[in-house]
Design an enzyme around this catalytic site. Structure first.
Site, PDB file in Angstrom:
ATOM      1  CD  GLN A   1      -3.742  -0.068  -1.541  1.00  0.00           C
ATOM      2  OE1 GLN A   1      -3.939   0.366  -2.689  1.00  0.00           O
ATOM      3  NE2 GLN A   1      -4.118   0.598  -0.468  1.00  0.00           N
TER       4      GLN A   1
ATOM      5  CG  ASN B   1      -0.307  -0.409   2.480  1.00  0.00           C
ATOM      6  OD1 ASN B   1       0.188  -1.532   2.595  1.00  0.00           O
ATOM      7  ND2 ASN B   1      -0.280   0.468   3.456  1.00  0.00           N
TER       8      ASN B   1
ATOM      9  CB  THR C   1     -29.871  -8.683   6.290  1.00  0.00           C
ATOM     10  OG1 THR C   1     -30.632  -9.520   7.151  1.00  0.00           O
ATOM     11  CG2 THR C   1     -30.695  -8.291   5.079  1.00  0.00           C
TER      12      THR C   1
ATOM     13  CB  CYS D   1       1.433  11.086  11.287  1.00  0.00           C
ATOM     14  SG  CYS D   1       2.353  12.156  10.202  1.00  0.00           S
TER      15      CYS D   1
HETATM   16  N1  PLP Z   1      -4.821  -4.103   3.367  1.00  0.00           N
HETATM   17  C1  PLP Z   1      -4.198  -3.178   2.628  1.00  0.00           C
HETATM   18  C2  PLP Z   1      -2.956  -3.538   1.875  1.00  0.00           C
HETATM   19  C3  PLP Z   1      -4.710  -1.873   2.562  1.00  0.00           C
HETATM   20  O1  PLP Z   1      -4.073  -0.938   1.844  1.00  0.00           O
HETATM   21  C4  PLP Z   1      -5.893  -1.569   3.277  1.00  0.00           C
HETATM   22  C5  PLP Z   1      -6.449  -0.188   3.280  1.00  0.00           C
HETATM   23  O2  PLP Z   1      -5.719   0.783   3.433  1.00  0.00           O
HETATM   24  C6  PLP Z   1      -6.514  -2.578   4.020  1.00  0.00           C
HETATM   25  C7  PLP Z   1      -5.947  -3.827   4.055  1.00  0.00           C
HETATM   26  C8  PLP Z   1      -7.779  -2.313   4.780  1.00  0.00           C
HETATM   27  O3  PLP Z   1      -8.887  -2.292   3.910  1.00  0.00           O
HETATM   28  P1  PLP Z   1     -10.274  -1.615   4.396  1.00  0.00           P
HETATM   29  O4  PLP Z   1     -10.021  -0.155   4.448  1.00  0.00           O
HETATM   30  O5  PLP Z   1     -11.285  -1.997   3.348  1.00  0.00           O
HETATM   31  O6  PLP Z   1     -10.615  -2.212   5.702  1.00  0.00           O
END
Ligand code: PLP
Length: 376
Positions: A179, A151, A237, A326
């Site tokens: 990602q 990410n 649901t 941060c």
């Molecule tokens: N995993 C990765 C690599 C992500 O970048 C993110 C979101 O930033 C998540 C998990 C979490 O996903 P969500 O925001 O749908 O819970």
């Protein structure tokens, strides 16, 4: 209006997604489990969405379970696998660069006695496959959870090779592809993973909706039990409009992949990097050049500090994020950059600029101008 270069944080909901959702927020608000016609119509819309998501990743529709978000998808798998392998004489392997939605649940496993090993990455942000293969222990039941694309850096991981090594040891394999889906080809018919997590808001659906691929005949212990929706894997649901929106977003991303839309995003990212290289004396681009999603530029500006750059850029009309998280108001180098061997100074000076299919050439040129003016 500010320029949005933070698409790895979240994306704009696509107008087509909004249009697809509207009927299920207005006239067709019925319960999909109801036997009368409106209920059946709503149920059919969910099944269409399931087909659209399955088609995007090369799965069978019955292998897709809708969830409340990507974090939920990850937790569902990790909790199920923890039960499957048992605490005694088992092993779990993750990488050091996983998202907190994998790190926290596996750390919770370690806290109750599971053997959890974190494997490192090379300087370019790619998993150390040798270290990974050594960590996988075929004498024990176990699982590996590895992200498909990171990410922060956008670096695409050697997931096919890692999955092959783990499967050869008789292990279960989960990938957090949150990602990667909609950014690079993600095909479960070509990569031997058992579970794969998806999040809608990373590719133009709404926040608060996700999916989990569970390969056919793979054991799965539900985290949420109840009325048996989603084949009993995730009761409750269904959030019909959101699921319909996720399906539409999947269809859009498949079209984008087929008609060159993703290559266009990568070309814009390259234009951004070239422009920054030309306009700024001191700039470093991080992560593998070859193995990365087309939408992320991870850039260090030596001598600068992200915590100072971000408000200045925001004021000048550019929204992006720091390469470092941060934490409690104090800038900390991110675990991803630490794993890549960055000095604290380099980590603090990094920004993540992430694009989407909505990014235009004019916006890229304007962003270069703002970055050059503010940081030059
Ligand atoms: N995993 C990765 C690599 C992500 O970048 C993110 C979101 O930033 C998540 C998990 C979490 O996903 P969500 O925001 O749908 O819970």
């Amino acid at each position: 209006m500010s320029l949005y270069f933070d698409s790895n944080a979240t994306t704009q909901v696509h107008p087509r997604v909004v249009d697809a959702m509207m009927p299920y927020l207005t006239g067709l608000w019925h319960n999909p489990s109801s036997g009368y016609r409106a209920g059946r119509e709503v149920k059919a819309a969910i099944e269409k969405a399931r087909e659209q998501v399955a088609s995007l990743i090369g799965a069978n529709p019955e292998e897709i379970v809708f969830t409340g978000c990507g974090t939920e998808s990850n937790s569902m798998v990790i909790k199920s696998l923890a039960r499957e392998i048992g605490r005694k004489s088992s092993k779990v392997v993750v990488s050091e660069i996983e998202h907190s939605a994998v790190l926290r649940p596996t750390e919770a496993m370690a806290a109750v006695g599971f053997d959890v090993e974190k494997v490192g990455v090379h300087e370019d942000g790619r998993l150390d496959l040798d270290q990974f293969s050594e960590a996988v222990d075929s004498s024990k039941p176990g699982f590996a959870s590895l992200m498909w694309a990171n990410n922060e850096t956008g670096v695409v991981q050697p997931i096919a090779e890692a999955a092959e090594a783990a499967k050869a040891a008789g292990w279960w394999v989960h990938t957090d592809a949150i990602q990667a889906v909609g950014k690079v080809p993600v095909r479960v018919d070509q990569v031997a993973v058992d579970f794969l997590s998806i999040s809608g808001h990373k590719f133009h659906a709404t926040k608060g909706v996700g999916a989990l691929f569970i390969r056919r005949d793979t054991p799965f212990e539900p985290m949420i039990r109840g009325g048996g929706q989603e084949s009993g894997h995730r009761s409750g649901t269904e959030n019909v409009p959101y699921l319909v929106g996720l399906g539409e977003a999947a269809a859009i991303m498949q079209e984008e992949a087929e008609n060159g839309g993703l290559d266009r995003v990568a070309a814009l990212r390259d234009r951004l990097e070239t422009g920054l290289g030309e306009r700024l004396n001191r700039v470093e681009f991080n992560g593998s050049r070859e193995h990365r999603t087309g939408n992320v530029a991870h850039v260090s500006f030596p001598g600068k500090v992200a915590a100072e750059m971000l408000p200045q850029l925001d004021a000048a009309g550019l929204q992006c994020s720091a390469g470092s998280a941060c934490m409690t108001g104090k800038n900390q180098p991110s675990h991803v950059q630490k794993a890549m061997g960055f000095s604290d100074e380099k980590a603090f000076s990094s920004l993540r600029l992430s694009l989407s299919i909505f990014t235009t050439e004019a916006e890229v040129d304007e962003a270069i101008e703002i970055l050059a003016n503010v940081l030059g």
